[in-house]
Scaffold this active site. Structure first.
Site, PDB file in Angstrom:
ATOM      1  N   GLU A 298       0.831  -1.218   0.000  1.00  0.00           N
ATOM      2  CA  GLU A 298       0.000   0.000   0.000  1.00  0.00           C
ATOM      3  C   GLU A 298       0.860   1.260   0.000  1.00  0.00           C
ATOM      4  OE1 GLU A 298      -2.871  -0.182   3.182  1.00  0.00           O
ATOM      5  OE2 GLU A 298      -3.818  -1.973   2.371  1.00  0.00           O
TER       6      GLU A 298
ATOM      7  N   GLU B 238      -4.656  -8.831   1.018  1.00  0.00           N
ATOM      8  CA  GLU B 238      -5.233  -8.524   2.330  1.00  0.00           C
ATOM      9  C   GLU B 238      -6.732  -8.482   2.159  1.00  0.00           C
ATOM     10  OE1 GLU B 238      -3.990  -5.112   4.765  1.00  0.00           O
ATOM     11  OE2 GLU B 238      -1.946  -5.520   4.114  1.00  0.00           O
TER      12      GLU B 238
HETATM   13  C1  GAL Z   1      -4.075  -2.380   5.685  1.00  0.00           C
HETATM   14  C2  GAL Z   1      -2.578  -2.405   5.912  1.00  0.00           C
HETATM   15  C3  GAL Z   1      -2.196  -3.319   7.039  1.00  0.00           C
HETATM   16  C4  GAL Z   1      -3.077  -3.070   8.207  1.00  0.00           C
HETATM   17  C5  GAL Z   1      -4.504  -3.294   7.812  1.00  0.00           C
HETATM   18  C6  GAL Z   1      -5.491  -3.196   8.946  1.00  0.00           C
HETATM   19  O1  GAL Z   1      -4.464  -1.245   4.987  1.00  0.00           O
HETATM   20  O2  GAL Z   1      -1.915  -2.818   4.763  1.00  0.00           O
HETATM   21  O3  GAL Z   1      -0.858  -3.112   7.378  1.00  0.00           O
HETATM   22  O4  GAL Z   1      -2.859  -1.779   8.638  1.00  0.00           O
HETATM   23  O5  GAL Z   1      -4.818  -2.347   6.842  1.00  0.00           O
HETATM   24  O6  GAL Z   1      -5.614  -1.948   9.470  1.00  0.00           O
END
Ligand code: GAL
Length: 914
Positions: free
Chosen positions: A509, A602
């Site tokens: 990200e 994710e």
């Molecule tokens: C995503 C990020 C993770 C973690 C997750 C939950 O955007 O890549 O590192 O922060 O959100 O908050």
């Protein structure tokens, strides 16, 4: 004529003999040694940054926005330029990375001078006896205390523990006179962060990125036959991470001694080609360093042995690379290449359908027929393909990715690496059905990859959470411009022989998603570096913002999407929220890149506190947590119905449906497998995350069973939630949900059927949302294809009456590194765990062991981890016990609590010689 010839030849041979003798003495074989130097360090951390010495790596920008509670998907911002005339040590540190800069004209020269050379702490004569004595791996912050409140010096984002600061580690090493001709290296697997090393008062080098593994050649600074002083300075900046980084030399440290002619650092690479069950071609590269002042003619011989599941190698080699002879000039290196074909290879692949078989390649370097160095490379033979329609294909079999994201901390043990604790994390994930891990968002400890190799997980090995643009003011964007090539090449060279690693992720990200062609250029550069280092694995970077028409998405070979696949903030329950908003983007990416594999790198970002339920329960399948949907902001708890998420997240149910609707998606990685320290979204005042499917102590949340029901469809199971102790809800609607690997189930309350329900298309749980609470027994009988499949029972319990201790393993290894995890439950008179109990419990241990930490998995719990007293959280608490090295015997762990019957358990600490 003939006479002369006869005379000349022996003379020639005579001189050659002298030459050969001299060479062979110089290069005499003495086994390569890799010596752990984890024990007996002296440690000192300054009380505050102001007090610290000014031996700084570099000047850092001033922090003007120290907010630690930014949403995870806030837009990263531009780096701040710093102009200074201050003396910094960076120029002396940069040369440490030279061998990872491919263009030798860009190599750094060590400047004249020896900064810090007259500073007390680097002097061999300095008396450090009043410093703290510690062993590595060491995390200076994990003992706490937790820093509380909105304005704490270290806030929720970084885990409310004192990880920032400047500290020193000192230790002496004795170098025998016999080692006078050897090359000696200091190998540091991970130090958080900005490490700088002095040997006998000389600044020898260092490495800023806290997650990289690195090596210093300390040969020139050592005095053989004497004690030699190592002094290491670390400087961990505040506002430098979105999670708990830990602080200190938190991984293993080694002294490596070799012949001056030796296999270089991570000097081997074994690639398998044309892999089938019938045969595989192994291509070998060996980089050989000649550190001596003489040219050497070296013969290289590599034999391959198979390893059994206990790591023992086969008696005879299964393949041998032909010996080859090459000359290496003094003070330089060469890389030799060779290949061999192996019949009937035992392939490495993920269970349950495949077996993670491993091999070891034993490389010997010979000089004049004598071995001068031997180096072992563990590897696996497998083929891997990435297909736009069929996903990830291992050895010809499509393997659906059932993955989780994992941060590096080990809960109450902090960042200090412990192999048993890491193995335990993986074991529980395996039980859930997980077959893949994304190392979020940085290189893991090398031993973690040994575990994933041995257990057969697929791994995404990730480099950075930010590139040039920053997420927090002092994160590693500060070093990116000068260190990305060294960090990335070092990561790949270290991990390229691990068969579990299936791709390289260069970033998560990153802010460069927002900067068009400029950002794409950075992505391209990283891809090119990774491709050069390892042509066998694709690269990726995870996108939560970039769209198919943005240039950066061209620059990865596998498309890794964070949350965008199922859509961000686009469902009705999320419509009122501000921030990134996208429809489900799998189709758009698939259309643009039909040949690229798409992975949900994710997903979910669902939140919950184990065993806590908040009413009413949302009617939909996914909702952002708030005071009216799943949240309890008075106690900072989130309901464990598994339906509540961050503003950008989606419940597991929503994620499953979107993946099932797009069968070309190769699977994905849940955010997150285990809870971790820091990032306590949605309650900033807490210390640790709510995202985990498993809590910080290692207890399963209800969601565990939702994933298990999907990922292990042949494992008969059913799981009821919530618990059934609701005296205050008599006569009130209390929804009951069931997770099962069956397709249908009937629920009974006190023997009366509440109906039989079947999962519809894209439904993953069975819901009885109108159950009216009355105490007693809930029972579910699950069916699969009409046949009885599994059942589960939940009963209303009585009052807390006793404690119950249980151990995950009855025997542990008396090696000082193994750990015993002891669960203590609060039970009623009938031995049922009381799911609401929060009694305070004391722990003690008798026998050759010590209590290292306790935890209960509650993100709001501020009792320091080393405490021997802790409240139970929803009936459970965990004690972590470490055996004393070399002292086998019975260990008794005792739990006591006022007004409850005590409990103890005895485990054995055994000599296992491992
Ligand atoms: C995503 C990020 C993770 C973690 C997750 C939950 O955007 O890549 O590192 O922060 O959100 O908050």
């Amino acid at each position: 004529m003939t006479k002369i010839k006869v005379l000349v030849l022996p003379l020639f041979l005579f001189f050659c003999g002298i030459e050969m003798m001299a060479q062979s003495e110089m290069f005499q074989y003495d086994e390569r040694e890799k010596i752990s130097i984890n024990q007996s360090w002296q440690f000192m951390k300054y009380d505050s940054a102001e007090e610290a010495d000014d031996l700084i790596y570099d000047v850092r920008p001033e922090v003007t926005d120290a907010r630690d509670d930014k949403p995870a998907d806030a837009k990263p911002t531009e780096a701040v330029e710093v102009v200074t005339a201050k003396d910094v040590l960076k120029p002396w540190i940069m040369p440490t990375g030279n061998q990872f800069l491919n263009d030798s004209t860009k190599h750094y020269q060590r400047p004249e001078g020896n900064p810090g050379g007259d500073f007390d702490f680097v002097q061999p004569s300095f008396d450090d006896s009043d410093w703290e004595s510690i062993n590595l791996p060491h995390d200076w912050a994990i003992k706490g205390p937790f820093l509380k409140g909105w304005d704490a010096e270290v806030g929720g984002g970084m885990g409310r523990l004192p990880s920032p600061g400047v500290a020193w580690y000192r230790r002496k090493i004795f170098l025998p006179q016999a080692d006078i001709n050897k090359s000696v290296f200091l190998d540091i697997d991970g130090a958080m962060s900005y490490a700088m090393v002095w040997i006998n008062g000389e600044l020898a080098g260092g490495w800023p990125y806290g997650y990289s593994s690195w090596r210093l050649d300390i040969t020139p600074y050592l005095n053989p036959g004497e004690e030699n002083q190592i002094a290491i300075r670390l400087d961990n900046p505040p506002n430098s991470s979105r999670w708990y980084p830990g602080g200190g030399i938190y991984r293993n440290v080694w002294l490596v001694k070799t012949n001056p002619l030796h296999v270089g650092q991570w000097g081997t690479f074994i690639k398998s080609k044309d892999v089938s069950e019938a045969s595989a071609t192994l291509e070998l590269e060996v980089k050989i360093d000649n550190d001596s002042q003489e040219e050497a003619v070296v013969e290289t011989l590599t034999k391959v042995f198979s390893l059994n599941k206990d790591g023992e190698k086969s008696k005879a080699p299964v393949a041998v690379f032909d010996a080859s002879e090459k000359s290496i000039p003094a003070k330089s290196n060469i890389t030799i290449k060779d290949s061999v074909t192996l019949d009937n290879p035992r392939l490495w692949g993920p269970p349950p359908t495949q077996t993670p078989n491993l091999y070891v390649a034993e490389t010997s370097l010979l000089l004049n027929g004598k071995i001068v160095d031997q180096y072992n490379t563990e590897f696996g033979i497998r083929s891997i393909e990435f297909d736009g329609e069929r996903g990830v294909i291992v050895n010809g079999e499509p393997v659906f990715i059932k993955g989780v994201n994992q941060h590096h901390d080990l809960g109450a043990l902090g960042a200090a690496f412990n192999k048993r604790a890491a193995e335990r994390q993986l074991e529980k994930l395996r039980e859930m059905g997980v077959n893949a891990i994304r190392m979020a968002h940085n290189p893991p400890a090398p031993e973690l990859l040994d575990l994933t190799d041995n257990m057969g997980f697929l791994v995404v090995d990730e480099m950075y959470d930010s590139w040039e643009r920053k997420k927090t003011p002092l994160d590693f964007h500060l070093i990116f411009p000068e260190w990305h090539e060294q960090d990335l090449r070092a990561l790949i060279r270290r991990d390229r022989n691990n068969p579990s690693v299936i791709m390289w992720s260069t970033g998560n990200e990153v802010g460069e998603q927002y900067t068009g062609e400029k950002g794409a250029e950075v992505a391209r550069r990283l891809r090119e570096i990774a491709n050069q280092e390892d042509p066998t694995r694709p690269t990726t970077a995870s996108f939560n913002y970039a769209k198919p028409d943005m240039p950066i998405t061209e620059e990865t070979e596998v498309i890794n999407l964070n949350y965008q696949g199922e859509g961000i903030r686009n469902a009705p329950a999320y419509a009122h929220l501000e921030g990134i908003n996208t429809p489900p983007l799998y189709p758009a990416f698939h259309e643009k890149f039909p040949n690229k594999t798409i992975i949900s790198s994710e997903n979910a970002a669902a939140v919950s506190s184990r065993g806590t339920y908040v009413f009413p329960v949302t009617e939909g399948i996914s909702a952002p947590v708030s005071d009216t949907t799943g949240g309890d902001s008075e106690n900072d708890f989130v309901s464990a119905y598994g339906l509540y998420t961050t503003p950008f997240g989606a419940s597991p149910d929503k994620v499953f449906a979107s993946i099932d609707k797009h069968p070309y998606v190769a699977g994905g990685f849940v955010w997150s497998g285990w809870d971790y320290l820091g990032e306590p979204t949605p309650y900033y005042l807490s210390r640790s995350s709510y995202f985990g499917v498993i809590d910080l102590a290692g207890f399963k949340k209800d969601r565990f069973y939702l994933y298990q029901s999907r990922w292990r469809p042949n494992h008969p199971m059913a799981h009821i939630l919530p618990h059934w102790n609701w005296p205050e809800r008599m006569g009130e609607i209390t929804p009951v949900h069931v997770y099962t690997s069956g397709d249908e189930a009937e629920l009974f309350l006190n023997g009366e059927s509440l109906g039989r329900k079947k999962k519809g298309e894209y439904e993953y749980r069975l819901r009885w949302d109108d159950v009216v609470y009355q105490p007693g027994e809930l029972k579910v009988i699950a069916y699969k294809n009409g046949e009885k499949w599994a059942e589960d029972i939940v009963k209303t319990t009585g009052e807390p009456a006793a404690l119950k201790t249980s151990a995950e393993r009855k025997d542990i290894n008396a090696n000082g590194k193994d750990l015993a995890f002891i669960t203590v439950e609060v039970v009623d008179e009938d031995g049922l765990t009381v799911p609401t109990a929060n009694n305070t419990i004391q722990f003690s241990v008798e026998g050759p062991a010590e209590i290292v930490a306790t935890d209960n998995g509650d993100p709001t719990n501020m009792t320091p981890f080393p405490s021997h007293q802790r409240k139970a959280f929803n009936g459970k608490v965990m004690v972590i016990v470490r055996p004393i090295a070399g002292k086998p015997g019975a260990i008794q762990i005792k739990a006591t609590s006022e007004e409850l019957e005590n409990s103890d358990i005895t485990i054995e600490s055994l000599f296992e010689n491992k």
